[in-house]
Design an enzyme around this catalytic site. Structure first.
Site, PDB file in Angstrom:
ATOM      1  N   ASP A  25     -34.033 -34.338  -2.746  1.00 17.04           N
ATOM      2  CA  ASP A  25     -33.877 -32.937  -3.133  1.00 17.04           C
ATOM      3  C   ASP A  25     -33.438 -32.819  -4.583  1.00 17.04           C
ATOM      4  O   ASP A  25     -33.326 -31.712  -5.112  1.00 17.04           O
ATOM      5  CB  ASP A  25     -32.933 -32.186  -2.185  1.00 17.04           C
ATOM      6  CG  ASP A  25     -31.544 -32.792  -2.103  1.00 17.04           C
ATOM      7  OD1 ASP A  25     -31.279 -33.797  -2.791  1.00 17.04           O
ATOM      8  OD2 ASP A  25     -30.720 -32.262  -1.322  1.00 17.04           O
ATOM      9  N   THR A  26     -33.258 -33.959  -5.247  1.00 10.95           N
ATOM     10  CA  THR A  26     -33.077 -33.974  -6.705  1.00 10.95           C
ATOM     11  C   THR A  26     -34.277 -33.378  -7.418  1.00 10.95           C
ATOM     12  O   THR A  26     -34.199 -33.070  -8.611  1.00 10.95           O
ATOM     13  CB  THR A  26     -32.859 -35.409  -7.208  1.00 10.95           C
ATOM     14  OG1 THR A  26     -33.796 -36.292  -6.548  1.00 10.95           O
ATOM     15  CG2 THR A  26     -31.452 -35.887  -6.942  1.00 10.95           C
ATOM     16  N   ASP A  64     -35.326 -36.415   1.935  1.00 12.97           N
ATOM     17  CA  ASP A  64     -34.070 -35.679   2.088  1.00 12.97           C
ATOM     18  C   ASP A  64     -34.247 -34.453   2.970  1.00 12.97           C
ATOM     19  O   ASP A  64     -35.224 -33.709   2.830  1.00 12.97           O
ATOM     20  CB  ASP A  64     -33.567 -35.199   0.724  1.00 12.97           C
ATOM     21  CG  ASP A  64     -32.624 -36.174   0.066  1.00 12.97           C
ATOM     22  OD1 ASP A  64     -31.997 -36.975   0.769  1.00 12.97           O
ATOM     23  OD2 ASP A  64     -32.517 -36.133  -1.182  1.00 12.97           O
ATOM     24  N   LYS A  94     -33.238 -38.621   5.136  1.00 11.83           N
ATOM     25  CA  LYS A  94     -31.889 -38.910   4.657  1.00 11.83           C
ATOM     26  C   LYS A  94     -31.027 -37.688   4.903  1.00 11.83           C
ATOM     27  O   LYS A  94     -31.436 -36.557   4.623  1.00 11.83           O
ATOM     28  CB  LYS A  94     -31.867 -39.287   3.176  1.00 11.83           C
ATOM     29  CG  LYS A  94     -30.449 -39.606   2.650  1.00 11.83           C
ATOM     30  CD  LYS A  94     -30.481 -40.305   1.326  1.00 11.83           C
ATOM     31  CE  LYS A  94     -30.859 -39.412   0.182  1.00 11.83           C
ATOM     32  NZ  LYS A  94     -29.827 -38.347  -0.067  1.00 11.83           N
ATOM     33  N   GLU A  96     -27.090 -36.097   4.397  1.00 15.38           N
ATOM     34  CA  GLU A  96     -25.789 -36.216   3.745  1.00 15.38           C
ATOM     35  C   GLU A  96     -24.662 -36.071   4.757  1.00 15.38           C
ATOM     36  O   GLU A  96     -24.697 -35.187   5.612  1.00 15.38           O
ATOM     37  CB  GLU A  96     -25.638 -35.162   2.644  1.00 15.38           C
ATOM     38  CG  GLU A  96     -26.428 -35.468   1.396  1.00 15.38           C
ATOM     39  CD  GLU A  96     -26.055 -34.565   0.228  1.00 15.38           C
ATOM     40  OE1 GLU A  96     -25.002 -33.897   0.298  1.00 15.38           O
ATOM     41  OE2 GLU A  96     -26.820 -34.536  -0.743  1.00 15.38           O
ATOM     42  N   GLU A 159     -22.894 -43.008  -2.721  1.00 14.39           N
ATOM     43  CA  GLU A 159     -23.044 -42.425  -4.053  1.00 14.39           C
ATOM     44  C   GLU A 159     -21.705 -42.198  -4.738  1.00 14.39           C
ATOM     45  O   GLU A 159     -20.784 -41.623  -4.170  1.00 14.39           O
ATOM     46  CB  GLU A 159     -23.803 -41.089  -3.986  1.00 14.39           C
ATOM     47  CG  GLU A 159     -23.988 -40.456  -5.353  1.00 14.39           C
ATOM     48  CD  GLU A 159     -24.924 -39.262  -5.368  1.00 14.39           C
ATOM     49  OE1 GLU A 159     -25.125 -38.683  -6.446  1.00 14.39           O
ATOM     50  OE2 GLU A 159     -25.451 -38.916  -4.287  1.00 14.39           O
TER      51      GLU A 159
END
Length: 242
Positions: A25-26, A64, A94, A96, A159
């Site tokens: 999502d970057t 993501d 992925k 979070e 991270e």
């Protein structure tokens, strides 16, 4: 592991031997120009994932789950993960979060959706964390990683933590760890591709390194093109039809 958001980039990285491609999502920051990842939607992630999935012939592709699709009710997240597997040629998602996401991870894995857990700095929680800050609580990081592993995560991404914290996490669990800003004592590394090839448009994190300057090459090519068009030397006879 490197990020990819489109077909040609993914094809190049795949051919270069990158083991895992992350449709992150970057994309919201490095492609769309936002200041955070929060505006990215699930439909946008599917759009980019379709392109990357078609390009990858050997690399694993992880996608993501964007905000808030990884934070709403668990059934919703399962459905979003299922979209990734059904509508793209990608292989995993992925998510979070660590211990607080254990139930969600377990439900997704039980539904047949492989999950990469993401602990430490969570960009989707940037406002709760008070910014992009180093995460130093080793005990919490280890607990998060253990909970994610127990729930069925096949790998844990760490991270923005001190090197010794990442080493402790790697030692504490049996699944691989992937670091970004987490030092060398992990199983593998991930970076944003735009950062390593000189396509950044501003801030470059401490934990990245430039391995090339594609941005310079693109600028020089565009400048040469403009000059030759204005001078009348492009197109030449060789680039024209009779």
């Amino acid at each position: 592991m490197l990020t990819a958001y489109d077909f040609p980039t993914a094809k190049i990285l795949d051919e270069a031997g990158v083991d895992v491609l992350l449709v992150g999502d970057t994309v919201g920051m490095v492609v769309q120009g936002h200041s955070t990842t929060l505006p990215v939607t699930m439909d946008q992630m599917i759009y980019h994932s379709e392109m990357v999935g078609r390009a990858a012939q050997r690399a694993m592709v992880v996608v993501d789950l964007p905000f808030p699709d990884g934070q709403l009710d668990i059934l919703h997240s399962v459905k979003c993960g299922a979209r990734v597997l059904k509508e793209t040629q990608c292989h995993a998602v992925k998510l979070e979060g660590g211990a607080e996401q254990a139930e969600r991870i377990e439900a997704m894995v039980r539904a047949g959706i492989p999950v990469m857990a993401h602990i430490g700095l969570g960009p989707q929680s940037v406002h709760v964390l008070g910014g992009y800050r180093l995460q130093r609580d080793i005990d919490r990081l280890v607990a998060d990683a253990k909970a994610a592993e127990a729930a069925g995560a096949f790998v844990v991404l760490i991270e923005c933590v001190p090197s010794q914290a990442a080493a402790a996490v790697t030692e504490a669990i049996s699944v691989p760890t992937i670091g970004i800003g987490a030092g060398p004592d992990v199983s593998g590394q991930v970076l944003v591709t735009h950062d390593i090839v000189g396509l950044t448009s501003g801030y470059t994190p401490k934990f990245t390194r430039s391995f090339g300057d594609v941005g310079l090459v693109m600028r020089e090519a565009a400048q040469s093109y403009c000059q030759e068009v204005k001078a009348g030397t492009f197109p030449s006879d060789a680039e024209s039809f009779e």
